[in-house]
Design an enzyme around this catalytic site. Structure first.
Site, mmCIF file in Angstrom:
data_model
loop_
_atom_site.group_PDB
_atom_site.id
_atom_site.type_symbol
_atom_site.label_atom_id
_atom_site.label_comp_id
_atom_site.label_asym_id
_atom_site.label_seq_id
_atom_site.Cartn_x
_atom_site.Cartn_y
_atom_site.Cartn_z
ATOM 1 N N ARG A 121 -10.183 -11.580 1.874
ATOM 2 C CA ARG A 121 -10.965 -12.690 1.317
ATOM 3 C C ARG A 121 -10.192 -14.000 1.371
ATOM 4 O O ARG A 121 -10.796 -15.073 1.445
ATOM 5 C CB ARG A 121 -11.419 -12.333 -0.111
ATOM 6 C CG ARG A 121 -10.301 -12.037 -1.068
ATOM 7 C CD ARG A 121 -10.750 -11.247 -2.290
ATOM 8 N NE ARG A 121 -11.001 -9.831 -1.987
ATOM 9 C CZ ARG A 121 -11.393 -8.936 -2.889
ATOM 10 N NH1 ARG A 121 -11.588 -9.289 -4.143
ATOM 11 N NH2 ARG A 121 -11.604 -7.677 -2.537
ATOM 12 N N LYS A 146 0.843 -1.191 0.000
ATOM 13 C CA LYS A 146 0.000 0.000 0.000
ATOM 14 C C LYS A 146 0.883 1.248 0.000
ATOM 15 O O LYS A 146 1.963 1.231 0.586
ATOM 16 C CB LYS A 146 -0.861 0.031 1.274
ATOM 17 C CG LYS A 146 -2.035 -0.930 1.281
ATOM 18 C CD LYS A 146 -2.874 -0.721 2.521
ATOM 19 C CE LYS A 146 -4.001 -1.740 2.615
ATOM 20 N NZ LYS A 146 -5.036 -1.562 1.580
HETATM 21 N N1 BES Z 1 -8.045 -3.734 4.366
HETATM 22 C C1 BES Z 1 -8.234 -3.338 3.031
HETATM 23 C C2 BES Z 1 -9.534 -2.574 2.815
HETATM 24 C C3 BES Z 1 -9.662 -1.266 3.545
HETATM 25 C C4 BES Z 1 -9.260 -0.086 2.943
HETATM 26 C C5 BES Z 1 -10.226 -1.216 4.789
HETATM 27 C C6 BES Z 1 -9.385 1.109 3.617
HETATM 28 C C7 BES Z 1 -10.370 -0.004 5.462
HETATM 29 C C8 BES Z 1 -9.944 1.157 4.876
HETATM 30 C C9 BES Z 1 -8.236 -4.552 2.106
HETATM 31 O O1 BES Z 1 -7.475 -5.619 2.502
HETATM 32 C C10 BES Z 1 -7.730 -4.096 0.778
HETATM 33 O O2 BES Z 1 -6.617 -3.670 0.706
HETATM 34 N N2 BES Z 1 -8.565 -4.228 -0.245
HETATM 35 C C11 BES Z 1 -8.207 -3.849 -1.560
HETATM 36 C C12 BES Z 1 -8.821 -4.863 -2.503
HETATM 37 C C13 BES Z 1 -8.341 -4.736 -3.926
HETATM 38 C C14 BES Z 1 -6.862 -5.016 -4.030
HETATM 39 C C15 BES Z 1 -9.117 -5.722 -4.770
HETATM 40 C C16 BES Z 1 -8.738 -2.448 -1.836
HETATM 41 O O3 BES Z 1 -9.799 -2.092 -1.310
HETATM 42 O O4 BES Z 1 -8.075 -1.704 -2.528
HETATM 43 ZN ZN ZN Z 2 -5.427 -5.443 1.882
#
Ligand code: BES
Ligand code: ZN
Ligand code: ZN
Length: 510
Positions: free
Chosen positions: A359, A284
């Site tokens: 997931r 990230k």
């Molecule tokens: N934990 C994150 C989602 C999240 C983002 C929760 C901001 C709370 C605040 C999750 O694991 C994630 O990174 N999801 C990705 C999925 C994508 C790569 C398909 C996302 O939301 O970008």
């Molecule tokens: Zn994530």
């Protein structure tokens, strides 16, 4: 903060501040508020007729010094909003707003009338429960990691007591019961908030496992912690693939509550427990990573729901909480984009994005729940997608699943509990987004398209036909930057109230 009951009239209360209430638009207060108004020589009525500041709007407060006309130093009048709109949310919010106003006055003891009771036939127990919930939720502040406070900073829980004044002693038992339930619910929410607020170096999977074991000490709830070797034996290759990128060992927490008599149904609660989400090798950006200690909010919700159930008992439903917990980190052992892993049910997954890790841990937990528990209903809670925040903001979680009845039940319970859910679709056509050339399914769908539904569709692939299942994407409401009376800024503990209201069947005011 302690909540208690005193038999007597509010005007006699020897607390530092007394709290009374007012429905919006009322010009001549009655009941306890009327009595206080009289003791203050009509100061409240005068403010209502001449002042522009206070009209009884929900959550607004009017503070009046008593100048010796009452034993208390201050009177706080809290607005209940329009009487026609009065509901659980309103009474909870009014209690929270009143306590917050008292905090600002830096008082130690508060006496209050019971909001809502006497009007509209709100059951005493319900009114008392909402008062306890609102007071404790509103007074919450994360203080665990602050060293000694400076004089001018508000100390932890400055209010020591909130005492409900009731003139009729025959009502005491019902009031006490409501207060006790409300206290238990609020303390569970606040512990969930504490864990989400606290940092990832403190809130590790092992820490959560230890806390779950403490909950089981009460006796009515049992706890099983599955560690790496047991997870390997079960074939949870998807969950373990996420965990192996970190030096922190993974834990699968399984708490069980069984009623003493025959269970009406079996419910499995599944919570995402990523104690830190760096994204893994699909790292990230720094700003997006900053708050990723909160990625275990689902686990915090289901574990603390069990804490409340362990304390309250009195539930004819068998409840299981399952929380797969690990870190998502990018060490030399971590998942690489393109890796193919095998879940507990034998399905193979191509990991094109290591940041879609929620997931990957939940699919194994869902299979585990179905195989080991055979529940009638599964409810999962996860901070699963940023897309859900884009779609619904902080005000609502996404809700999707395989059973309209279950979804509607959870949504309705959430509404009464003061937590909102908004439906998102799980169209079969979305499966196209998760087609892999090399494995049964790919973990991250087409970028920028129905991201929350894609997460839901991925999970649905691990839910057997006919299984009632609902997925709550709590990514938005788990952490708030707005300050609502009963939900202060930061970690919200979202989900705990919804789950408890759903399981116990708490009803809206009538
Ligand atoms: N934990 C994150 C989602 C999240 C983002 C929760 C901001 C709370 C605040 C999750 O694991 C994630 O990174 N999801 C990705 C999925 C994508 C790569 C398909 C996302 O939301 O970008
Ligand atoms: Zn994530
Ligand atoms: Zn995550």
């Amino acid at each position: 903060m302690k909540l208690g009951i005193e038999i007597g009239t509010i005007t006699e209360a020897k607390a530092d501040a007394i709290v009374v209430n007012l429905f919006e638009g009322v010009k001549k207060p009655g009941g306890g508020t009327g009595a206080v108004d009289k003791a203050l020589d009509g100061a409240i009525s005068e403010e209502l007729s001449k002042g522009k500041q206070f009209s009884g709007k929900l959550g607004d407060t009017l503070v009046l010094p008593t100048y010796g006309k009452l034993p208390a130093r201050y009177v706080v009048v809290v607005g209940l909003g329009k009487s026609a709109d009065s509901n659980s949310r309103a009474l909870r919010r009014a209690s929270a707003a009143a306590v917050r106003a008292c905090q600002k006055l830096k008082v130690k003891s508060v006496a209050t009338i019971l909001h809502g009771a006497g009007t509209g036939g709100v059951a005493l127990e319900t009114a008392a429960r909402l008062l306890a919930e609102g007071s404790l939720l509103g007074a919450y502040k994360f203080m665990l990691r602050k060293s000694a406070q400076k004089e001018d900073e508000s100390p932890k829980n400055p209010i020591n007591t909130v005492t409900v004044y009731e003139t009729d002693k025959t009502k005491k038992a019902a009031l006490q019961k409501g207060l006790d339930i409300g206290i238990t619910i609020a303390q569970a929410v606040c512990q969930a908030r504490d864990w989400v607020f606290d940092s990832a170096n403190n809130i590790t999977p092992s820490f959560l496992a230890g806390e779950a074991q403490k909950i089981a000490k009460s006796g009515t709830v049992t706890c099983k912690i599955l560690d790496k070797a047991e997870l390997e034996k079960l074939g949870m290759g998807s969950f373990l693939s996420v965990a192996k990128g970190s030096v922190e060992p993974p834990k699968l927490i399984h708490l069980t509550y069984k009623p003493t008599g025959k269970a009406k149904k079996k419910v499995a609660l599944v919570g995402k427990g990523i104690t830190f989400d760096s994204g893994g090798l699909s790292l990230k950006p720094a700003t997006a990573m900053e708050l990723m200690k909160m990625d275990m909010s689902g686990a915090a919700a289901v574990i603390n729901t069990m804490k409340a159930i362990a304390e309250m008992g009195n539930l004819d439903v068998e409840v299981h909480a399952i929380a797969p917990c690990c870190e998502n980190m990018p060490n030399g052992n971590a998942n690489k984009p393109g890796d193919i892993v095998t879940a507990m049910n034998g399905k193979t997954i191509e990991i094109n994005n290591t940041d879609a890790e929620g997931r990957l841990i939940l699919c194994d937990a869902l299979v585990y729940a179905q195989e080991k528990i055979k529940p009638d209903e599964i409810i999962d809670l996860a901070t699963l997608t940023g897309a859900c925040i884009v779609a619904l903001g902080k005000e609502a979680s996404g809700i999707m699943g395989t059973s309209d009845k279950l979804s509607e039940g959870v949504r309705k319970a959430g509404d009464i509990a003061g937590e909102r859910y908004w439906p998102l679709p799980l169209y079969d056509e979305f499966k196209e987004m998760l087609k892999s050339d090399v494995a049964d399914v790919i973990n991250a769908g087409s970028k920028g398209q129905a991201g929350s539904s894609a997460g839901g569709i991925f999970l649905k692939d691990f839910v057997k036909d006919g299984q009632a299942w609902v997925h709550l994407d709590i990514a938005g409401p788990a952490w708030t930057d707005r300050d609502v009376p009963e939900v202060p800024k930061g970690a919200t503990g979202v989900g705990v109230r919804t789950l408890l209201y759903y399981l116990y069947g708490f009803k809206e005011l009538t």
